[in-house]
Design an enzyme around this catalytic site. Structure first.
Site, PDB file in Angstrom:
ATOM      1  N   GLU A 121       0.832  -1.200   0.000  1.00 28.07           N
ATOM      2  CA  GLU A 121       0.000   0.000   0.000  1.00 28.07           C
ATOM      3  C   GLU A 121       0.873   1.258   0.000  1.00 28.07           C
ATOM      4  O   GLU A 121       1.913   1.318   0.653  1.00 28.07           O
ATOM      5  CB  GLU A 121      -0.929   0.012   1.223  1.00 28.07           C
ATOM      6  CG  GLU A 121      -1.867  -1.189   1.238  1.00 28.07           C
ATOM      7  CD  GLU A 121      -3.014  -1.037   2.215  1.00 28.07           C
ATOM      8  OE1 GLU A 121      -3.363   0.104   2.567  1.00 28.07           O
ATOM      9  OE2 GLU A 121      -3.584  -2.067   2.609  1.00 28.07           O
ATOM     10  N   ASP A 122       0.410   2.245  -0.752  1.00 30.16           N
ATOM     11  CA  ASP A 122       0.921   3.610  -0.635  1.00 30.16           C
ATOM     12  C   ASP A 122       2.424   3.754  -0.864  1.00 30.16           C
ATOM     13  O   ASP A 122       3.108   4.439  -0.107  1.00 30.16           O
ATOM     14  CB  ASP A 122       0.586   4.181   0.751  1.00 30.16           C
ATOM     15  CG  ASP A 122      -0.902   4.271   1.026  1.00 30.16           C
ATOM     16  OD1 ASP A 122      -1.672   3.557   0.363  1.00 30.16           O
ATOM     17  OD2 ASP A 122      -1.300   5.048   1.898  1.00 30.16           O
ATOM     18  N   CYS A 139      -6.445   4.483  -2.687  1.00 34.05           N
ATOM     19  CA  CYS A 139      -6.700   3.048  -2.731  1.00 34.05           C
ATOM     20  C   CYS A 139      -8.042   2.624  -3.335  1.00 34.05           C
ATOM     21  O   CYS A 139      -8.082   1.800  -4.247  1.00 34.05           O
ATOM     22  CB  CYS A 139      -6.545   2.448  -1.336  1.00 34.05           C
ATOM     23  SG  CYS A 139      -7.520   3.248  -0.054  1.00 34.05           S
TER      24      CYS A 139
END
Length: 623
Positions: A32-33, A71
């Site tokens: 993520e990210d 997301c």
């Protein structure tokens, strides 16, 4: 027999014919990210041994975009091979019906005999069309598959999520003194700490991936499994996440295809190789179909980049930004690998709109405070200013995207080429995100926005897009055309016409005053709200006395839907101190109300909290 049944039967038949030949397992390692801040991508500051080793035996993609820089809409694009702006799912933590007669990719793979698991994040902005995964939970694992079944397994690590880079206290691994501070950030201890800690989180996510690959090796399945490693969008740092330029959309993508399945490799595949092919998340679902041995459905908007049904190279990849949490915006972007072009349909909005969640990162507060104190240079200040209608960046000369070339005569041909490419793709996919979110839901009541847009007469795309372009270009000579468009038969056109007058400021509002006053009684609440904001900001004193009560009525969640309420509260915020007379009314607003899905319910309370802090009601004051 419906279309879904026919398609799944066809996929099953293809799978049966292929049963005598081995089929690859497919493993997705998702972080993520984080952007390509990985050793394999030439970042010497990064500590990523797992990803570097995977790249040494696989193929690294030089140009991969997540389509959306946050997301939920990015994963919404992944799950079905349709752009989120085509399904109406580009707004953060929203929810829309799934297009009729179509499926999410796990459903197609399951029909082909694959055991599909997700561990564990979904976060789709689309309602699931039936049973999607064999299992989706923190216990989901390919080890639970039936004997002999190939698997498609997703493992998502949260170790590099935005929330992790601001956890204090923190045991530092990367030295903040050695951070490369990008040109758009001020060089302060807080910024260096956040960047260093971000790199620490990427290292932690790398370790998670290493553990998953060890499981595969211990089971003797390494040479039976195609492995993808990628992140769900760019870095979680402020100015990266949520912004649809290269720095918010670029993600690492490394793919390993065993020798056993070399026929599924692209021509450029070799150990430690690099692909310059342009790929994005909309391409992942059709690529899975191709790897599993069947042709991707023709309704998918992406292009397979691996496997039997690999498509031709594409000249561009695309990005978008819609509502980010409680703040409204509309940006579309694309790249050809060297140049990045962005069309800001809301140039009246600053880049750094206040989003509660983003302000929890120390960098954000320090960055804003320094801007207010006049301590930033031009590149660092841009985030806190309104956007230009168009942006153009040369990634070879300007990796941080701080030198806008949109007005450069030498780059005029490039600008026009990319602008035309954006228009063409928008028309191909029918971008319903050009409608206000509430209007999109109202217009598609009882069906999906995707299906609504394809019904004759329901979504005059060409007229809406033309007016949105006209409105956002900010050319003063377009004022008369926008005034005429305020009377258009379609509310989407009227919305952009009114918005165009507001974005031009006092002179245009004065010229279109009569049309804007008339628009206060429009059938569409979004047109009424936008007209009220325009007159409130740039009209005469008598206008303010009329529009404040109107906005107060439309911002009450007791009597309005969540979309109207959010739009009205955002307009009240845009009026700034002129909205102060609404203090008592705002104080009385409820924090709960009707919403089509629970994912919408957190945004009205955030807007109310900020407005109540800005406009505290006096004791005893009545709404």
């Amino acid at each position: 027999m419906n279309k879904i049944t026919l398609l799944l039967l066809a996929v099953s038949a293809l799978a049966a014919r292929a049963a005598d030949s081995p089929r690859p397992n497919i493993l997705w390692l998702v972080n993520e990210d984080h952007g390509p801040h990985v050793g394999a991508y030439g970042d010497s500051y990064a500590i990523t041994p797992t990803f570097d080793a995977l790249a040494a035996r696989g193929l690294r993609y030089e140009h991969c975009w997540s389509n959306a820089p946050v997301c939920a809409p990015a994963r919404t694009t992944l799950i079905c091979g349709l752009y989120a702006i085509s399904t109406g799912g580009e707004h953060m933590r929203s929810m829309v019906p799934f297009p009729k007669g179509k499926q999410m990719y796990p459903q197609l793979l399951r029909a082909a005999g694959y055991y599909c698991t997700n561990n564990a994040k979904e976060d789709y902005n689309l309602k699931e069309p039936g049973n999607v995964w064999d299992e989706s939970s923190k216990k989901a694992h390919w080890k639970n598959r039936p004997a002999g079944a190939p698997f498609m397994a997703v493992f998502n690590s949260e170790k590099s999520h935005e929330s992790k880079l601001r956890v204090r206290p923190h045991k530092q691994v990367h030295d903040p003194a050695k951070v490369r501070v990008p040109a758009y950030h001020p060089d302060t201890p807080e910024v260096r700490q956040d960047w260093a800690q971000y790199y620490d989180t990427v290292t932690a996510a790398d370790a998670d991936a290493g553990a998953r690959l060890k499981e595969l090796e211990d089971a003797g399945l390494t040479e039976d499994t195609i492995v993808f490693y990628y992140a769900d969008h760019g870095s979680g740092m402020p100015g990266n996440k949520r912004w649809p330029l290269e720095r918010g959309l670029e993600v690492p993508l490394i793919v390993y295809i065993p020798e056993k399945f070399k026929e599924l490799r692209p021509p450029e595949y070799k150990a430690g190789g690099v692909s310059n092919r342009l790929v994005s998340f909309v391409d992942f679902a059709p690529t899975l179909c191709s790897l599993a041995g069947f042709q991707p459905p023709d309704w998918m908007q992406g292009y397979a980049f691996l496997g039997k049904y690999t498509a031709a190279l594409q000249p561009f990849i695309y990005g978008y930004r819609g509502r980010m949490d409680e703040r409204v915006d509309c940006v579309r972007s694309l790249t050809d690998g060297r140049y990045v072009y962005a069309r800001n349909f809301r140039p009246d909005k600053i880049y750094g709109q206040h989003i509660n969640y983003m302000w929890q990162t120390p960098t954000t507060g320090v960055w804003e405070a320094m801007f207010k104190a006049g301590q930033l240079n031009e590149a660092q200040s841009a985030f806190w200013k309104t956007k230009p209608p168009e942006e153009l960046y040369d990634l070879e000369a300007d990796r941080d995207e701080v030198k806008n070339l949109a007005a450069s005569p030498e780059h005029r041909a490039t600008l026009e080429k990319l602008r035309a490419a954006l228009r063409k793709n928008e028309a191909r996919i029918l971008d319903v995100g050009l409608l206000p979110e509430g209007e999109m839901h109202r217009r598609s009541a009882g069906k999906s926005p995707y299906d609504m847009a394809r019904e004759p007469g329901k979504f005059p795309f060409a007229r809406i897009y033309e007016t949105a372009e006209l409105a956002s270009a900010l050319d003063p000579s377009a004022t008369d055309a926008l005034i005429n468009a305020v009377s258009d038969a379609d509310s989407g056109v009227r919305y952009w016409a009114v918005m165009g007058l507001e974005m031009r400021g006092a002179e245009a509002v004065k010229a279109g005053h009569d049309a804007l006053v008339k628009a206060l009684d429009d059938d569409s609440p979004d047109v009424r709200i936008t007209a009220a904001e325009a007159l409130g900001r740039f009209g005469i004193e008598a206008d303010l006395a009329r529009v404040l009560p109107l906005l107060g009525l439309l911002a009450d969640w007791k009597t309005n839907d969540v979309f109207t309420t959010m739009a009205a509260l955002n307009s009240i915020a845009a009026l700034d101190e002129k909205a102060a007379p609404l203090a008592a009314t705002i104080a009385a607003f409820p924090k709960t109300g009707p919403a089509p899905d629970g994912r919408f319910k957190e945004y009205v309370p955030r807007l109310l909290e900020e407005l109540r802090e800005r406009f505290p009601a006096k004791t005893g004051e009545k709404p």
